[in-house]
Design an enzyme around this catalytic site. Structure first.
Site, mmCIF file in Angstrom:
data_model
loop_
_atom_site.group_PDB
_atom_site.id
_atom_site.type_symbol
_atom_site.label_atom_id
_atom_site.label_comp_id
_atom_site.label_asym_id
_atom_site.label_seq_id
_atom_site.Cartn_x
_atom_site.Cartn_y
_atom_site.Cartn_z
ATOM 1 N N PRO A 2 -5.361 6.587 -2.571
ATOM 2 C CG PRO A 2 -4.807 7.880 -4.408
ATOM 3 C CD PRO A 2 -5.897 7.073 -3.838
ATOM 4 C CD GLU A 3 -6.216 6.107 3.483
ATOM 5 O OE1 GLU A 3 -5.833 6.366 4.636
ATOM 6 O OE2 GLU A 3 -6.922 5.124 3.214
#
Length: 270
Positions: A2-3
């Site tokens: 998750p960015e």
DNA sequence: AGCTTCGCCTGCTTGC
DNA sequence: TGCAAGCAGGCGAAGC
């Protein structure tokens, strides 16, 4: 992993479901999931969710009257919402590490196979300076980035990954940004400074497009309802080492840079 | 201070 | 087929 786009997708979903719900009970399997200085999750009991938003790669849940919970998903963390009357998501109990029981039969679940994620719970007044990260790529001006690059000898890729400079860009979007900017990831940041405008606009357009596609699902990432993102199908270089460049048909290279798998086109990126 | 390396973790992939 | 080693990486701490 998750960015910014994945976390943005997650918090937009949570912001529709959580506000107004009160915490009845909490549970957490490993104290090591607390970031240093965090209050215990139990402290949130009887507090009501007011809002959910994103700071860098962190999902931030604001509680009435004074609480805040920062969730950093690490590589494999997932936030899932469900009604307790529904069946549990299949096959994942083993990695269920955190749980907020909310009123109205709702709950927020935290799954994390690798347990690289962190929780940070604090009073709002203590929170302000605790998150040691730089500004969001969507709000910085060109002059900020130019100054941040100036004189730096580390690679432009390492600098884009440094959350103290810009918050939200991780390995996937660093590689994609530099491809679209036409900049070799090994370029010293100071020298890449002359391309700062292109790098910033590429970062913003890549991140915007990724948000529009619900983020990139490589393996673990899911939206809170369990659905996948679709931006992985639009990656130009990430995960495509050895394959043909979509623009010039040269072979995409994969190297290790800044300790990370790094993908780039040696012909398009100078 | 700036930059690099390491340790935390587990599941999947690769090699014998 | 089965086992061990290798690999993936965000982030914080430690080392240079």
């Amino acid at each position: 992993m998750p960015e910014l786009p994945e976390v943005e997708t997650i918090v937009r979903a949570l912001a529709k479901q959580l506000p107004g719900r009160r915490v009845l009970r909490t549970s957490l399997t490993h104290r090591t999931l607390y970031r240093r200085g965090s209050l215990a999750m139990r402290w949130l009991v009887q507090k009501t969710v007011e809002d959910v938003n994103r700071v860098g790669k962190n999902a931030v849940i604001w509680f009435d009257p004074v609480g805040v919970m920062v969730v950093n998903l690490g590589m494999t963390g997932r936030l899932v919402t469900r009604r307790r009357s529904d069946r549990m998501p299949p096959g994942s109990r083993k990695h269920l590490h955190g749980r907020l029981y909310l009123d109205g039969g709702f709950e927020l679940l935290y799954y994390d196979p690798r347990r690289f994620g962190h929780f940070y719970i604090a009073k709002r007044c203590d929170f302000a300076n605790d998150l040691n990260i730089g500004p969001d790529p969507f709000v910085v001006g060109l002059s900020y980035l130019q100054e941040a690059l100036e004189g730096r000898t580390t690679s432009i890729k390492a600098l884009l990954l440094d959350q103290r400079v810009l918050s939200g860009i991780g390995n996937i979007y660093a590689d994609e940004t530099l491809f679209h900017a036409g900049v070799d990831p090994r370029t010293p940041a100071g020298i890449a400074g002359k391309h700062a405008a292109k790098i910033l606009s590429s970062a913003q357009s890549v991140l915007t497009s990724a948000i529009e596609h619900g983020g990139s699902t490589l393996r673990d990432y899911r939206r809170p309802d369990g659905s996948r993102g679709n931006f992985q199908f639009l990656h130009a270089v990430y995960g495509r080492g050895g394959e043909m460049c979509l623009r010039c048909k040269a072979r995409v290279r994969k190297i290790v840079l800044a300790g990370r798998g790094t993908h780039f086109c040696p012909r398009c990126q100078k």
